[in-house]
Scaffold this active site. Structure first.
Site, mmCIF file in Angstrom:
data_model
loop_
_atom_site.group_PDB
_atom_site.id
_atom_site.type_symbol
_atom_site.label_atom_id
_atom_site.label_comp_id
_atom_site.label_asym_id
_atom_site.label_seq_id
_atom_site.Cartn_x
_atom_site.Cartn_y
_atom_site.Cartn_z
ATOM 1 N N HIS A 127 0.838 -1.215 0.000
ATOM 2 C CA HIS A 127 0.000 0.000 0.000
ATOM 3 C C HIS A 127 0.869 1.260 0.000
ATOM 4 O O HIS A 127 0.561 2.238 0.689
ATOM 5 C CB HIS A 127 -0.935 0.005 1.209
ATOM 6 C CG HIS A 127 -2.034 -1.018 1.127
ATOM 7 N ND1 HIS A 127 -3.168 -0.839 0.371
ATOM 8 C CD2 HIS A 127 -2.145 -2.244 1.703
ATOM 9 C CE1 HIS A 127 -3.958 -1.910 0.506
ATOM 10 N NE2 HIS A 127 -3.358 -2.776 1.289
ATOM 11 N N ASP A 152 -1.011 -5.111 6.029
ATOM 12 C CA ASP A 152 -2.019 -5.915 5.341
ATOM 13 C C ASP A 152 -1.754 -5.995 3.843
ATOM 14 O O ASP A 152 -1.117 -5.137 3.260
ATOM 15 C CB ASP A 152 -3.420 -5.343 5.588
ATOM 16 C CG ASP A 152 -3.584 -3.952 4.997
ATOM 17 O OD1 ASP A 152 -2.656 -3.138 5.151
ATOM 18 O OD2 ASP A 152 -4.635 -3.673 4.392
ATOM 19 N N GLU A 153 -2.271 -7.034 3.244
ATOM 20 C CA GLU A 153 -2.311 -7.206 1.787
ATOM 21 C C GLU A 153 -0.968 -6.926 1.112
ATOM 22 O O GLU A 153 -0.906 -6.330 0.042
ATOM 23 C CB GLU A 153 -3.409 -6.316 1.188
ATOM 24 C CG GLU A 153 -4.795 -6.700 1.692
ATOM 25 C CD GLU A 153 -5.888 -5.748 1.246
ATOM 26 O OE1 GLU A 153 -7.020 -6.218 1.018
ATOM 27 O OE2 GLU A 153 -5.627 -4.529 1.142
ATOM 28 N N ALA A 154 0.108 -7.387 1.746
ATOM 29 C CA ALA A 154 1.448 -7.216 1.169
ATOM 30 C C ALA A 154 1.738 -8.381 0.227
ATOM 31 O O ALA A 154 2.705 -9.125 0.398
ATOM 32 C CB ALA A 154 2.489 -7.129 2.285
#
Length: 524
Positions: free
Chosen positions: A272, A335-337
């Site tokens: 992100h 998150d969401e790496a």
């Protein structure tokens, strides 16, 4: 001395009334309370109504502030004056006049650091707490016992009756949080302050600000100035961006503190991060800046894990943010790496976690950070939809606590129904009952009551652009999540909650809140 003070207060009252053209007695109007102490949201631990104990505000009513209670007393005065037109002076003693008394100390030991005791009788109102935080939360209950017109911005000619009864109240969990994503779409300081005021009335005591993402960077970092000035220009779908100067951010933090809310800033990483990598080429492994992106895909960006520049960048950002954030916690994402390998992810946080500690802060982040070697003082935030998670069970077994924000219950950006004009549905459709009917202590095996730090209601803003949008998605779900965090689990029940929730609608209408009239609730 008593007579002298009484005359002085009366003189101020008469002058104030004359200036407003008001009579020196309560105006005619409906007297029956709209809500009783048993209607309060979040539901108190103990509440007993006394219909014969209603208290009526009058032009002579004073607010008596005990030692240390002046800030909360001034806040209460600010809530009551616009609609009543009464002076309501804050005084150290009531001098025999009808009073709302705020007292620090001598409260029941069960109320702890955030609870309160409230007693409303014909002779006056007494609010006791052990701390100013507790007094403030008590004021939020007190205001619900007044007619909804109390939230009007101009003088209303009517009788101001506070429903009689007693309350003893304290929270289930210490943290009741809301998150506002200002990265996908930017919200100016005045807009955030509006949301802060709305959060405070339901005993939310933490505001998590999601300050950086792929679509925009929203906080000035003086050692990397283009993060804000250039990385802050973009927003989701090509909409206008924006950022907070450090002075504006500090003003927001101070405003939240005046509402007894602690700000937790988050800089998401190692994923992100496209907004940062689009303006500083050295944050990319190949040294080439990536193009800005305003779409809403996730999982494609990653800082360069092997580069010393990455950790100089992270150190600078955390150092500057820590210096202007008085709260204990800094959010470091996680998150969401999806573009970061498992080995690189663990290597990244092995270096980043100590940086947070170096600047005197504790770690919070999304629950994936539990894969790293977290100290037990860290607070991962759970955003999944329930079920087994070995990393979180292991963290809890070491004495760690989690903040619970399951996306299929607590995410305020999820659509209510298929026809909801705003929001997303990747975690499912979340009606008002769905947002209320869950228990944070039973979501993840191995994570029980003692391992829950609190709850959070995140609001991601891919489709959210205005305060009206925020309000429509937050109300009426936010009060239910606040109740999950505050009220005893054994006392919560959807069928009775929906009746109490319906009685909040006139308050929202008086405040101008744009709320969703769910068919699951018989609105008043």
């Amino acid at each position: 001395m008593r007579k002298s003070l009484s005359r002085a207060v009366l003189g101020v009252t008469v002058v104030g009334l004359a200036a407003l053209g008001l009579p020196a007695s309560a105006s005619a109007g409906p007297a029956a309370p709209e809500r009783s102490v048993t209607d309060i949201v979040p539901l108190p631990v103990q509440a007993k109504a006394d219909p014969k104990g209603d208290f009526t505000l009058s032009p002579l009513t004073v607010i008596r502030a005990g030692k240390g209670a002046n800030q909360v007393a001034d806040y209460l005065r600010g809530l009551l004056r616009p609609a009543t037109g009464y002076p309501l002076p804050v005084v150290p003693v009531n001098a025999g006049l009808p009073a709302i008394s705020l007292e620090l100390g001598h409260a029941d030991q069960r109320v702890g650091a955030q609870g309160y005791q409230l007693a409303v009788a014909k002779s006056g109102v007494t609010l006791k707490a052990n701390t100013a935080d507790g007094l403030f939360e008590g004021v939020q209950s007190l205001r619900q016992l007044l007619p909804s017109a109390i939230d009007a911005k101009s003088v209303q000619f009517r009788k101001w009756t506070i429903a009689g009864g007693t309350v003893l109240d304290y929270p289930r969990f210490a943290t009741r949080s809301a998150m506002l994503d200002v990265a996908r779409h930017f919200f100016a300081p005045a807009q955030v302050k509006t949301y802060i005021d709305q959060l405070a009335q339901y005993k939310i005591n933490t505001l998590h600000l999601h300050l950086a993402d792929d679509q925009g960077w929203r906080i000035e970092i003086k050692s990397w100035p283009r993060l804000a000035t250039e990385g802050g220009k973009t927003a989701a779908y090509g909409d206008p961006g924006g950022y907070y100067t450090q002075a504006e951010y500090q003003d927001l933090v101070a405003y939240a503190a005046s509402r007894h809310i602690t700000v937790v800033p988050e800089i998401d990483m190692p994923g992100h991060t496209n907004a940062a990598q689009s303006v500083y080429s050295e944050l990319n492994c190949d040294g080439v800046a990536v193009p800005p992106r305003t779409d809403t895909e996730v999982g494609y960006s990653s800082l360069c894990i092997d580069s010393p520049t990455t950790y100089r960048f992270v150190d600078d950002v955390i150092r500057e943010l820590a210096a202007i954030t008085p709260g204990k916690y800094l959010g470091i994402g996680g998150d969401e790496a999806h573009s970061t390998s498992e080995a690189d992810y663990e290597a990244f946080y092995a270096k980043v976690n100590p940086i947070v500690a170096k600047y005197g802060k504790l770690i919070t982040g999304w629950h994936e950070i539990a894969k790293s070697d977290l100290p037990a003082t860290a607070v991962p935030e759970y955003w999944d939809q329930g079920g087994a998670n070995a990393d979180l069970a292991s963290f809890a077994a070491r004495g760690g606590k989690l903040l619970m924000a399951p996306s299929n219950h607590a995410y305020l950006d999820m659509k209510y129904t298929e026809d909801t004009p705003l929001g997303q549905d990747w975690a499912g459709l979340v009606e008002v009952k769905d947002a209320y009917d869950w228990d944070p202590a039973t979501l993840v095996p191995g994570v029980g009551e003692a391992n829950v730090a609190g709850v959070e209601a995140p609001l991601w803003t891919e489709t959210i652009r205005t305060n009206d949008d925020i309000e429509y998605m937050a109300f009426p779900r936010l009060p239910g999540i606040a109740e999950i965090g505050w009220s005893p689990q054994s006392a919560r029940d959807w069928d009775t909650y929906r009746v109490r929730l319906a009685k909040q609608a006139p308050l929202w209408e008086a405040q101008g809140i744009n709320f969703y009239r769910s068919p699951q609730v018989d609105w008043k």
